[in-house]
Design a protein around this motif. Structure first.
Motif, short mmCIF file in Angstrom:
data_model
loop_
_atom_site.label_atom_id
_atom_site.label_comp_id
_atom_site.label_asym_id
_atom_site.label_seq_id
_atom_site.Cartn_x
_atom_site.Cartn_y
_atom_site.Cartn_z
N ALA A 106 0.85 -1.19 0.00
CA ALA A 106 0.00 0.00 0.00
C ALA A 106 0.88 1.24 0.00
O ALA A 106 1.96 1.25 0.58
N SER A 112 -5.10 5.24 -11.45
CA SER A 112 -5.80 4.90 -10.20
C SER A 112 -6.92 5.88 -9.86
O SER A 112 -7.80 5.56 -9.06
N SER A 148 -7.53 11.42 -4.40
CA SER A 148 -8.02 10.04 -4.40
C SER A 148 -9.14 9.93 -3.37
O SER A 148 -8.98 10.32 -2.21
N THR A 172 -11.20 6.89 -3.25
CA THR A 172 -11.30 5.48 -2.87
C THR A 172 -10.01 4.77 -3.20
O THR A 172 -9.23 5.23 -4.04
N SER A 173 -9.76 3.66 -2.54
CA SER A 173 -8.55 2.89 -2.81
C SER A 173 -8.65 2.21 -4.17
O SER A 173 -9.72 1.79 -4.59
N SER A 174 -7.52 2.10 -4.83
CA SER A 174 -7.45 1.42 -6.12
C SER A 174 -6.41 0.31 -6.04
O SER A 174 -5.38 0.46 -5.39
N LEU A 227 -1.61 -0.93 -3.92
CA LEU A 227 -2.83 -0.39 -3.32
C LEU A 227 -2.64 1.11 -3.14
O LEU A 227 -1.92 1.55 -2.24
N ASP A 228 -3.25 1.90 -4.01
CA ASP A 228 -3.18 3.36 -3.91
C ASP A 228 -4.33 3.81 -3.02
O ASP A 228 -5.50 3.64 -3.36
N THR A 229 -4.00 4.39 -1.87
CA THR A 229 -5.02 4.71 -0.88
C THR A 229 -5.31 6.21 -0.81
O THR A 229 -4.45 7.03 -1.14
N ASP A 287 -11.56 3.87 4.47
CA ASP A 287 -11.26 3.02 3.32
C ASP A 287 -9.78 2.63 3.33
O ASP A 287 -9.42 1.50 3.03
N THR A 288 -8.94 3.59 3.70
CA THR A 288 -7.50 3.33 3.77
C THR A 288 -7.18 2.32 4.86
O THR A 288 -6.38 1.40 4.65
N THR A 338 -8.00 -1.10 3.67
CA THR A 338 -7.08 -1.53 2.62
C THR A 338 -5.75 -2.00 3.21
O THR A 338 -5.16 -2.97 2.73
#
Length: 285
Positions: free
Chosen positions: A17, A57, A69, A71-73, A87-89, A98-99, A102
């Motif tokens: 992440a 992302s 950002s 949402t996480s991608s 995992l881009d948070t 959300d982070t 993740t």
């Protein structure tokens, strides 16, 4: 699929992440990993222009409009026979839940820090989650080609605020308009860069110099060159050695200095991250 094949597939996977305070350069760094990993041909930018594209992302319209950002991608690609999951948070605290979720799926984290600001509030919160899980944490101090805090102050900030030891893998020569390049502590060479715009071509002009090359002293100016030699001596004598066992336990963070993430290369990061047997503390620094 047999148990041995399943175990082999699991062994090949690396999931990390990317965490930071908002606007430290998280999503741009993700784009560069995708670019140099061969997953995309051109890196996008957080705020796409008419002549460039948006970050992969940031796929939601609100993310493109606001340049953040939400949402996480999850982005996956193959690299050197490894299956990489990035995992881009989200960095903003409004989307921190959300982070946190993740981070439960990550087996390591890349912590991005703005060189002009040091450790910030959201970074502290996300770091604590990583510490609870005892996962390796790699630190990228970003934007060295902008005016930055003293490099030793940044390391002290990480150690005193976050409570984790650091080991610089490379070292910057100057910052902002006086930035001259990056010193690789393992190779004992200096790499200089030719500036390219964000989202530009994959290849940027780079030149490597031996530390005793007279051309380097001329390029860096005598003041910065002498300062570099003094700082190298101090690092070699006082900084923590690169102990991969401590890295795996989350007790030591390898630190990489970079330039707005425009020049991310696999290099030593991939050797540490993928567990290269030849990249041991004894052979590093």
């Amino acid at each position: 699929m047999s148990d041995s094949k399943i175990a082999n597939e699991i062994k090949k996977r690396r999931t990390f992440a990317i965490i930071s305070h908002p606007d430290a350069g998280k999503t741009t760094l993700t784009e560069k990993f995708l670019l140099y990993g061969g997953a995309i041909n051109t890196a996008g930018s957080v705020k796409g222009k008419a002549s460039s594209k948006y970050a992969v992302s940031d796929w939601m319209e609100i993310e493109k409009e606001r340049g953040i950002s939400v949402t996480s991608s999850v982005l996956q690609f193959e690299y050197n026979n490894f299956c990489i999951n990035i995992l881009d948070t989200p960095g903003h605290q409004d989307f921190s839940e959300d982070t946190y979720r993740t981070l439960m799926a990550a087996d390591s984290a890349v912590m991005v820090i703005d060189a002009s600001k040091g450790v910030e509030a959201q970074t502290i919160k996300l770091f604590k989650v990583c510490v609870m899980r005892h996962i390796p944490i790699f630190t990228f101090i970003n934007k060295m080609d902008r005016e930055a805090r003293d490099s030793f102050e940044l390391l002290d900030d990480i150690e005193s605020v976050l409570g984790i030891r650091t080991c610089p893998v490379n070292w910057p020569i100057g910052s902002g308009k006086r930035f001259k390049g990056i010193y690789d502590r393992r190779a004992k060479t200096v790499r200089t860069f030719q500036s390219v715009s964000t989202g530009g071509s994959k290849s940027a002009a780079e030149t490597d110099y031996q530390i005793d090359d007279p051309a380097l002293k001329e390029l860096a100016t005598e003041e910065l060159y002498d300062q570099l030699l003094e700082e190298i001596e101090l690092l070699d004598g006082a900084s923590d050695p690169l102990d991969l066992d401590l890295v795996q336990k989350g007790e030591l963070s390898p630190v990489f200095f970079w330039l707005r993430t425009d020049y991310v290369r696999s290099g030593n990061f991939s050797k540490i991250f993928f567990g290269d047997d030849n990249f041991s503390a004894a052979k590093a620094f």
